[in-house]
Design a protein around this motif. Structure first.
Motif, PDB file in Angstrom:
ATOM      1  N   TRP A 133      16.986  23.592 -15.523  1.00 19.73           N
ATOM      2  CA  TRP A 133      17.895  24.393 -16.344  1.00 19.73           C
ATOM      3  C   TRP A 133      19.108  23.566 -16.781  1.00 19.73           C
ATOM      4  N   MET A 135      18.918  21.812 -20.068  1.00 16.96           N
ATOM      5  CA  MET A 135      18.950  22.594 -21.296  1.00 16.96           C
ATOM      6  C   MET A 135      20.202  22.309 -22.113  1.00 16.96           C
ATOM      7  N   VAL A 136      21.295  21.943 -21.426  1.00 17.99           N
ATOM      8  CA  VAL A 136      22.525  21.595 -22.147  1.00 17.99           C
ATOM      9  C   VAL A 136      22.283  20.369 -23.016  1.00 17.99           C
ATOM     10  N   ASP A 142      29.855  19.782 -23.648  1.00 17.63           N
ATOM     11  CA  ASP A 142      29.913  21.226 -23.400  1.00 17.63           C
ATOM     12  C   ASP A 142      30.434  21.970 -24.626  1.00 17.63           C
ATOM     13  N   THR A 199      27.777  21.787 -27.558  1.00 17.53           N
ATOM     14  CA  THR A 199      26.594  22.630 -27.365  1.00 17.53           C
ATOM     15  C   THR A 199      26.940  24.111 -27.482  1.00 17.53           C
ATOM     16  N   THR A 200      28.117  24.493 -27.011  1.00 18.25           N
ATOM     17  CA  THR A 200      28.520  25.894 -27.152  1.00 18.25           C
ATOM     18  C   THR A 200      28.708  26.254 -28.621  1.00 18.25           C
ATOM     19  N   SER A 210      25.285  26.438 -30.224  1.00 18.96           N
ATOM     20  CA  SER A 210      24.569  27.644 -29.803  1.00 18.96           C
ATOM     21  C   SER A 210      25.096  28.868 -30.532  1.00 18.96           C
ATOM     22  N   PHE A 266      20.446  30.665 -22.731  1.00 13.82           N
ATOM     23  CA  PHE A 266      20.923  29.310 -22.439  1.00 13.82           C
ATOM     24  C   PHE A 266      22.442  29.232 -22.552  1.00 13.82           C
ATOM     25  N   THR A 267      22.996  29.896 -23.551  1.00 11.52           N
ATOM     26  CA  THR A 267      24.442  29.839 -23.760  1.00 11.52           C
ATOM     27  C   THR A 267      25.190  30.531 -22.630  1.00 11.52           C
ATOM     28  N   LYS A 301      24.536  28.321 -19.138  1.00  7.80           N
ATOM     29  CA  LYS A 301      24.543  26.864 -19.157  1.00  7.80           C
ATOM     30  C   LYS A 301      25.735  26.256 -18.433  1.00  7.80           C
ATOM     31  N   ALA A 330      32.812  24.991 -20.929  1.00  7.37           N
ATOM     32  CA  ALA A 330      31.475  25.508 -21.237  1.00  7.37           C
ATOM     33  C   ALA A 330      31.524  26.835 -21.985  1.00  7.37           C
TER      34      ALA A 330
END
Length: 445
Positions: A111, A114-115, A281, A284-285, A288, A336-337, A340, A356
């Motif tokens: 998991w 996934m980030v 972080d 990716t946020t 997403s 995931f969001t 994560k 995050a």
């Protein structure tokens, strides 16, 4: 983030000079490339180079896996599927307890990746930004989307499989802060460090630097166009509407370039990895959140088509597996969001947890803030969604392009007909001349 990747790459190639010099050169002379008309080829050129390098890395991985390269031990030892079998296996371990090999810890390790997966696949959606500058969006954009997904599924997935074959999941490089700080955590570099030919390591790092350069220029291009579009819709300061004589949003580009100087935070020897992880972080946020909005907008778009009785045949591109693929992607990205941030909290405490999730709160604040200052803004009823705006302009442009092609075809046919008539005329004159000469010879005889 790409600036941090550059710092890691330059730090591993110390023979080229100090990191600060090269990063400053990169940010002062290379980042403005999207604003220079004469070097507008830089984006497609770098993208083509990335594809070629990625193919070369796949071939390199196959050679290493099959034992075609000499190892530091002096032999040719094929790896094959060794790293997929116990006790190593393809699954990594959670940062909670790296020594635990239980199923729960392996799942948490899976998991945590996934980030990185979100970061790697972000940017595919930005192809929609270039629609406004495409010569024929109805033809070129669907073709570009299909080619993009073909390359992603073909090259990325194959590359991931190769990485799993040549790099063990328990390699000490993944847990070494010193090696990570020096930019040695790439799986291809880990595989190259086991070879007798040491020249592969700087070559791979150089390729990573080119990857980061290409990604930076692409993101500056799309970021500047996004800010410019928001300014046109009065959702950003109007000063960002200013463009150069060639139509490039120079002020919007400058705003994007300024943020790139945050990459100097990676110069701190002790905090470099943390700064890079913070940026990952945040990125990716943001990505997403963008994908969640895109997928939700797509579901409403398809429902609006159904409510307004618009046939799908009128669309030049249809998303495959809709609605199942759309809803699966939406639910998976949302999960995931939400979950994560556990690795960020384990590694960096409260600061990691904030990095995050802070952009989620920021996005919600922007939505409600816009609603507060613009009370008229609300969800549009599906029966009143404007699905025709811009379509007429594209139809007119397409008709004009088709008319131009027909005119060119007619012009070419006229030129060919004139050339044929000229050739026939030359032939008739030649035959008449021959006939005259023959008659003259007969009269003379």
């Amino acid at each position: 983030v790409y600036g941090g990747i550059l710092i890691k790459g330059f730090r591993s190639i110390r023979t080229f000079g100090r990191v600060e010099f090269w990063v400053s050169t990169y940010e002062c002379f290379i980042l403005p490339l999207p604003a220079i008309p004469k070097i507008s080829f830089s984006r497609p050129s770098l993208s083509s180079f990335k594809i070629l390098v990625l193919i070369a890395l796949i071939v390199f991985g196959l050679v290493v896996n099959l034992g075609g390269a000499r190892l530091v031990t002096g032999g040719f030892d094929p790896i094959r599927g060794r790293y997929w079998r116990p006790p190593i296996g393809p699954m990594g371990h959670s940062p909670l307890n790296g020594n635990d090999t239980g199923s729960t810890n392996k799942f948490l390790g899976f998991w945590a990746t996934m980030v990185r997966v979100l970061f790697a696949y972000e940017g595919i959606e930005l192809i929609g930004v270039v629609v406004g500058e495409a010569a024929n969006p109805r033809v070129s954009v669907p073709k570009a989307i299909k080619q993009t997904y073909t390359l992603v599924i073909g090259l990325y997935v194959i590359t991931v499989v190769i990485i799993g074959l040549i790099c063990p999941s328990n390699d000490r490089t993944f847990t070494s802060r010193i090696l990570s700080h020096e930019g040695q955590v790439s799986p291809f570099i880990i595989a190259a460090n086991h070879l007798a030919a040491r020249a592969f390591v700087p070559l791979i790092n150089s390729a990573i630097i080119i990857f980061a350069l290409s990604g930076t220029i692409s993101n500056l291009y799309t970021g500047s166009r996004t800010l410019y579009g928001m300014a046109l819709d009065d959702q950003a300061p109007s000063i960002l509407r200013r463009v150069t004589a060639g139509g490039r949003p120079i002020l919007a580009l400058s705003v994007c370039v300024i943020w790139c100087f945050l990459s100097y935070l990676g110069q701190n020897e002790e905090k470099a990895n943390h700064a890079f992880d913070y940026f990952v972080d945040l990125t990716t946020t943001a990505g997403s959140a963008s994908w969640i909005c895109i997928l939700w907008a797509h579901t409403r778009f398809r429902k609006a088509l159904q409510v307004q009785n618009i046939a799908l045949d009128e669309l030049t591109y249809l998303a495959p597996l809709h609605p199942y693929g759309t809803w699966f992607s939406l639910i998976a990205t949302t999960i995931f969001t939400i979950f994560k941030g556990f690795e960020s909290y384990v590694k960096r405490g409260a600061g990691g947890l904030v990095s995050a999730y802070i952009l989620i709160l920021f996005s919600v604040a922007l939505i409600f803030g816009w609603k507060f200052f613009h009370p008229e803004a609300s969800f549009v009823n599906l029966s009143r969604v404007n699905l025709q705006e811009g379509g007429r302009d594209q139809d007119l442009a397409l008709e004009q392009q088709q008319q131009d092609q027909q005119d060119q075809e007619h012009q070419r046919e006229r030129q060919e007909h004139q050339q044929q008539q000229q050739q026939n005329g030359h032939g008739l004159r030649r035959r008449s001349n021959l006939l005259w000469l023959r008659n003259r010879n007969e009269d003379t005889s």
